[in-house]
Write a protein that holds these residues in place. Structure first.
Motif, mmCIF file in Angstrom:
data_model
loop_
_atom_site.group_PDB
_atom_site.id
_atom_site.type_symbol
_atom_site.label_atom_id
_atom_site.label_comp_id
_atom_site.label_asym_id
_atom_site.label_seq_id
_atom_site.Cartn_x
_atom_site.Cartn_y
_atom_site.Cartn_z
ATOM 1 N N PRO A 158 0.839 -1.204 0.000
ATOM 2 C CA PRO A 158 0.000 0.000 0.000
ATOM 3 C C PRO A 158 0.872 1.252 0.000
ATOM 4 O O PRO A 158 1.962 1.258 0.575
ATOM 5 C CB PRO A 158 -0.785 -0.108 1.308
ATOM 6 N N VAL A 159 0.408 2.287 -0.652
ATOM 7 C CA VAL A 159 1.133 3.556 -0.650
ATOM 8 C C VAL A 159 0.150 4.687 -0.376
ATOM 9 O O VAL A 159 -1.064 4.550 -0.567
ATOM 10 C CB VAL A 159 1.849 3.814 -2.007
ATOM 11 N N LYS A 160 0.674 5.801 0.060
ATOM 12 C CA LYS A 160 -0.146 6.979 0.303
ATOM 13 C C LYS A 160 -0.598 7.541 -1.048
ATOM 14 O O LYS A 160 0.219 7.799 -1.932
ATOM 15 C CB LYS A 160 0.657 8.033 1.052
ATOM 16 N N PRO A 161 -1.918 7.726 -1.240
ATOM 17 C CA PRO A 161 -2.386 8.237 -2.530
ATOM 18 C C PRO A 161 -1.912 9.666 -2.778
ATOM 19 O O PRO A 161 -1.757 10.464 -1.846
ATOM 20 C CB PRO A 161 -3.912 8.164 -2.415
ATOM 21 N N VAL A 162 -1.654 9.975 -4.031
ATOM 22 C CA VAL A 162 -1.229 11.317 -4.437
ATOM 23 C C VAL A 162 -2.091 11.779 -5.596
ATOM 24 O O VAL A 162 -2.703 10.964 -6.299
ATOM 25 C CB VAL A 162 0.253 11.342 -4.851
ATOM 26 N N GLN A 163 -2.158 13.065 -5.781
ATOM 27 C CA GLN A 163 -2.852 13.643 -6.923
ATOM 28 C C GLN A 163 -1.908 14.630 -7.601
ATOM 29 O O GLN A 163 -1.553 15.661 -7.029
ATOM 30 C CB GLN A 163 -4.150 14.324 -6.495
ATOM 31 N N THR A 208 1.356 11.471 -22.890
ATOM 32 C CA THR A 208 0.713 11.886 -21.649
ATOM 33 C C THR A 208 0.262 10.630 -20.914
ATOM 34 O O THR A 208 -0.499 9.828 -21.463
ATOM 35 C CB THR A 208 -0.493 12.793 -21.901
ATOM 36 N N TYR A 209 0.745 10.463 -19.702
ATOM 37 C CA TYR A 209 0.405 9.276 -18.904
ATOM 38 C C TYR A 209 -0.663 9.660 -17.889
ATOM 39 O O TYR A 209 -0.501 10.603 -17.107
ATOM 40 C CB TYR A 209 1.645 8.748 -18.193
ATOM 41 N N ARG A 210 -1.745 8.910 -17.892
ATOM 42 C CA ARG A 210 -2.836 9.129 -16.945
ATOM 43 C C ARG A 210 -3.022 7.888 -16.087
ATOM 44 O O ARG A 210 -2.870 6.761 -16.570
ATOM 45 C CB ARG A 210 -4.133 9.455 -17.688
ATOM 46 N N LEU A 211 -3.405 8.100 -14.838
ATOM 47 C CA LEU A 211 -3.624 6.970 -13.927
ATOM 48 C C LEU A 211 -4.644 7.373 -12.867
ATOM 49 O O LEU A 211 -4.580 8.478 -12.307
ATOM 50 C CB LEU A 211 -2.307 6.553 -13.268
ATOM 51 N N VAL A 212 -5.582 6.481 -12.596
ATOM 52 C CA VAL A 212 -6.475 6.598 -11.440
ATOM 53 C C VAL A 212 -6.570 5.220 -10.803
ATOM 54 O O VAL A 212 -6.546 4.205 -11.502
ATOM 55 C CB VAL A 212 -7.886 7.103 -11.841
ATOM 56 N N ASN A 213 -6.646 5.171 -9.480
ATOM 57 C CA ASN A 213 -6.848 3.872 -8.837
ATOM 58 C C ASN A 213 -7.732 4.001 -7.609
ATOM 59 O O ASN A 213 -8.046 5.114 -7.148
ATOM 60 C CB ASN A 213 -5.511 3.175 -8.518
ATOM 61 N N GLY A 216 -7.118 6.169 -4.456
ATOM 62 C CA GLY A 216 -7.291 7.613 -4.506
ATOM 63 C C GLY A 216 -6.236 8.352 -5.297
ATOM 64 O O GLY A 216 -6.272 9.581 -5.389
ATOM 65 N N THR A 217 -5.293 7.651 -5.897
ATOM 66 C CA THR A 217 -4.253 8.305 -6.685
ATOM 67 C C THR A 217 -4.810 8.750 -8.037
ATOM 68 O O THR A 217 -5.519 8.000 -8.706
ATOM 69 C CB THR A 217 -3.063 7.365 -6.895
ATOM 70 N N ILE A 218 -4.483 9.982 -8.408
ATOM 71 C CA ILE A 218 -4.861 10.542 -9.706
ATOM 72 C C ILE A 218 -3.606 11.191 -10.292
ATOM 73 O O ILE A 218 -2.986 12.040 -9.654
ATOM 74 C CB ILE A 218 -5.968 11.604 -9.585
ATOM 75 N N VAL A 219 -3.227 10.780 -11.490
ATOM 76 C CA VAL A 219 -1.982 11.265 -12.093
ATOM 77 C C VAL A 219 -2.222 11.635 -13.551
ATOM 78 O O VAL A 219 -2.904 10.911 -14.281
ATOM 79 C CB VAL A 219 -0.868 10.196 -12.008
ATOM 80 N N ARG A 220 -1.653 12.751 -13.944
ATOM 81 C CA ARG A 220 -1.525 13.096 -15.372
ATOM 82 C C ARG A 220 -0.188 13.807 -15.531
ATOM 83 O O ARG A 220 -0.008 14.915 -15.044
ATOM 84 C CB ARG A 220 -2.664 13.988 -15.848
ATOM 85 N N VAL A 221 0.744 13.139 -16.200
ATOM 86 C CA VAL A 221 2.081 13.700 -16.355
ATOM 87 C C VAL A 221 2.596 13.439 -17.768
ATOM 88 O O VAL A 221 2.252 12.439 -18.392
ATOM 89 C CB VAL A 221 3.080 13.083 -15.343
ATOM 90 N N PRO A 222 3.437 14.322 -18.296
ATOM 91 C CA PRO A 222 4.084 14.063 -19.591
ATOM 92 C C PRO A 222 5.234 13.081 -19.421
ATOM 93 O O PRO A 222 5.943 13.111 -18.410
ATOM 94 C CB PRO A 222 4.597 15.445 -20.012
ATOM 95 N N GLN A 223 5.425 12.204 -20.394
ATOM 96 C CA GLN A 223 6.519 11.232 -20.357
ATOM 97 C C GLN A 223 7.128 11.094 -21.749
ATOM 98 O O GLN A 223 7.259 10.003 -22.283
ATOM 99 C CB GLN A 223 6.019 9.859 -19.885
ATOM 100 N N TYR A 365 12.362 11.943 -14.221
ATOM 101 C CA TYR A 365 10.911 11.861 -14.074
ATOM 102 C C TYR A 365 10.550 12.184 -12.626
ATOM 103 O O TYR A 365 11.397 12.120 -11.725
ATOM 104 C CB TYR A 365 10.373 10.477 -14.473
ATOM 105 N N THR A 366 9.304 12.538 -12.387
ATOM 106 C CA THR A 366 8.873 12.955 -11.047
ATOM 107 C C THR A 366 7.983 11.938 -10.356
ATOM 108 O O THR A 366 7.896 11.928 -9.128
ATOM 109 C CB THR A 366 8.126 14.292 -11.112
ATOM 110 N N ILE A 367 7.308 11.086 -11.126
ATOM 111 C CA ILE A 367 6.413 10.096 -10.543
ATOM 112 C C ILE A 367 6.426 8.861 -11.433
ATOM 113 O O ILE A 367 6.508 8.979 -12.666
ATOM 114 C CB ILE A 367 4.983 10.677 -10.391
#
Length: 584
Positions: A158-163, A208-213, A216-223, A365-367
């Motif tokens: 488990p990890v702490k969710p991030v947005q 563009t990488y998108r992720l939701v789980n 509670g993590t929500i990610v949109r970052v360029p890669q 990269y940042t995430i």
């Protein structure tokens, strides 16, 4: 015991009626809305999913290739690839890490932002993934009962969710200028008739990488990433193939050599290939070897890809034949706290470093692709091994991700990979002094000559014929770990004279041999490359890839064993190549 992370607040946030303002991002909203519904999946009162994750790679790209002044391929593309992950069970035991865990196909998302179609694609993929997960966990439980002392390591950390929502970067490239540059550079090989094949290609991707789980993590970052390659090959007089290459990778194609600079590179590579074609065949060799700059970084990229990542052995039925039966653990798996290099060497991975002495680093990269923030990781301190690069897959005593899960791994997991790997050395000497030390070791050992390696075949561009020869050689040596072939190898005689030779391959070589480093140079080399997570990085055989960097100085080894390649080759062409340059 690892307990599940509470996700009620995150699910409320992601509910369709209370979705946050996605800033017009239809794709991210469709993923979040379908995620909420997928948490209710249940078949015949069987287990519901405990973890659901949707990710997508929204990629635009351009590629061009040319040979002998003619463009052979041009492509523009835009695709959206969904990645659906559904786990049943709990964090301690789920359907992954099982010999028969597979990734269900998910198709492609539409590129025209059709919300309904996007949700339909995700719904279908989720249905297939959930049913597959139920079958897998049932089979895994049966297989686990056959194991006398089963591994109790949890299946997911488990990890702490991030947005993290970053702006979308528009993909733009001057395609006409690159077509012209690649075409003109490829034409330089026409004046080298002994070069039988040549090829120049440029590939650029804006992603563009998108992720939701469900955590509670929500990610949109360029890669984004790009690569430039030049390849050439020829035949020796006895029919053995020789080849040479130049690879460079980065986050932005604007950093690549183009125009006149690219043509000069093609000239250099063609001349080197001509010299290789005429160079004498090498003899078997055991003695001191100097890996100079580029070759040192390539060598470290190969051996550390294997050493600093631990692969989880999957649960398997007792009678199973497959990857689990031939499992190879990291050579440093049991070496935490032990000396693995001289005490003046330090190694760490820092994905957050953008550049080194003015050179941009491709591994920035940042995430990571699991939604975990990137972290600097200490790997070797004063010669002692400190720890591994980790994804969210726990491995025995290591159960915490450090933000390096960047590639799809086997058996339902993500694979940890290198970001920016720094190899630092104390008590360094100049390049001239390194060569002098090599010669000293040659004389004291009573050898005729030493070896300098200036370029490795990394990423590997071996042909099928070459790979078959490597397989035969590996079989003779008991399938031990080794390196890809050296391309530019020079004999160094006691008087300092150098002679290019060809046809060598390494015998056994791995991160264990880093204990034999005798000296290091004072000019670190930045290797930006495309990483597919394998130490023998064959570029044409890859699936998922990420850009990485290794920053390393030249390294002198006390003793390395190489032998003549087991490759008889085929006869040279019977007639000369047609003239490609008009007579003046």
């Amino acid at each position: 015991m690892i307990l599940p992370v509470a996700a009620a607040a995150a699910l409320a946030l992601l509910a369709a009626d209370t979705s946050p303002d996605w800033g017009g991002d239809v794709q991210l909203r469709a993923m979040a809305d379908e995620l909420t519904r997928s948490k209710t999946l249940q078949l015949n009162k069987l287990e519901k999913p405990y973890f659901v994750q949707y990710a997508s790679e929204d990629t635009e790209g351009f590629s061009v290739a040319a040979a002998l002044g003619g463009v052979t391929q041009v492509a523009h593309f835009h695709r959206r690839t969904p990645l659906v992950e559904i786990r049943v069970g709990d964090y301690n035991f789920d359907n992954t890490n099982f010999l028969y865990t597979v990734q269900a196909p998910a198709g492609l998302l539409p590129t025209d932002d059709d919300y309904g179609v996007m949700r339909t694609v995700l719904w279908r993929a989720s249905d297939v993934s959930y049913k597959l997960a139920l079958t897998e966990i049932a089979q895994k439980r049966n297989a686990q009962r056959e194991v006398a002392e089963p591994d109790k390591t949890p299946d997911l950390t488990p990890v702490k969710p991030v947005q993290v929502i970053e702006p979308i970067q528009k993909f733009a490239i001057d395609d006409k200028a690159w077509m012209s540059s690649v075409r003109e550079a490829s034409a330089r090989f026409a004046s080298h008739p002994d070069v039988m094949t040549s090829h120049i290609a440029m590939n650029a991707h804006g992603l563009t990488y998108r992720l939701v789980n469900s955590e509670g993590t929500i990610v949109r970052v360029p890669q984004s990433w790009a690569e430039l390659e030049i390849r050439a090959s020829a035949k020796g007089s006895e029919g053995r193939r020789v080849w040479n290459q130049y690879f460079v990778a980065g986050l932005d194609v604007s950093d690549f050599p183009h125009g006149t600079a690219l043509s000069h590179l093609a000239d250099t590579l063609a001349s080197q290939t001509d010299q290789l074609q005429k160079a004498p065949l090498a003899e078997d060799y055991t003695g001191p070897v100097l890996f100079e700059k580029e070759a040192a970084a390539e060598m470290m990229a190969e051996v550390l890809t294997d050493a600093i990542v631990r692969h989880r052995k999957p649960v398997a039925p007792s009678n199973a034949n497959g990857p689990a039966a031939q499992w190879q653990e990291s050579v440093w798996a049991t070496r935490v706290g032990s000396k693995v290099t001289p005490d003046w060497i330090t190694i760490f991975d820092d994905p957050l470093a953008r550049s080194f002495k003015g050179t941009k680093l491709a591994g920035y990269y940042t995430i990571d692709d699991e939604g975990v923030p990137a972290q600097r990781v200490s790997i070797v301190e004063a010669g002692a091994f400190r720890g591994f690069l980790m994804s969210r897959e726990p491995v025995r005593d290591t159960d915490r991700s450090n933000g390096h899960g960047r590639l799809p791994g086997g058996f339902g997991e993500h694979l940890a990979t290198i970001g920016n790997l720094f190899v630092q050395a104390g008590n360094t000497v100049s390049e001239a002094q390194l060569k002098a030390r090599l010669i000293e070791k040659v004389k004291s050992a009573g050898l005729k000559y030493g070896l300098i390696i200036r370029r490795m075949d990394f990423p590997s561009t071996s042909t099928l014929e070459d790979l078959q020869g490597q397989a035969r050689q590996a079989q003779k040596s008991g399938f031990t770990r080794t390196l890809s072939e050296p391309l530019l190898v020079y004999r160094v005689w006691p008087d300092g004279r150098e002679e290019l030779v060809r046809g060598l391959r390494f015998q056994e070589f791995s991160a264990k041999d880093l204990r034999d480093v005798a000296a290091a140079g004072n000019e670190p080399y930045v290797l930006n490359y495309i990483n597919n997570g394998h130490s023998f990085n064959r570029t044409d055989g890859r699936a998922a890839i990420v850009p990485s960097s290794v920053i390393c100085p030249s390294l002198l080894f006390e003793s390395v064993e190489l032998s003549r390649a087991d490759n008889e080759g085929s006869l040279p062409p019977l007639v000369p190549a047609p003239a490609l340059v008009a007579e003046q």
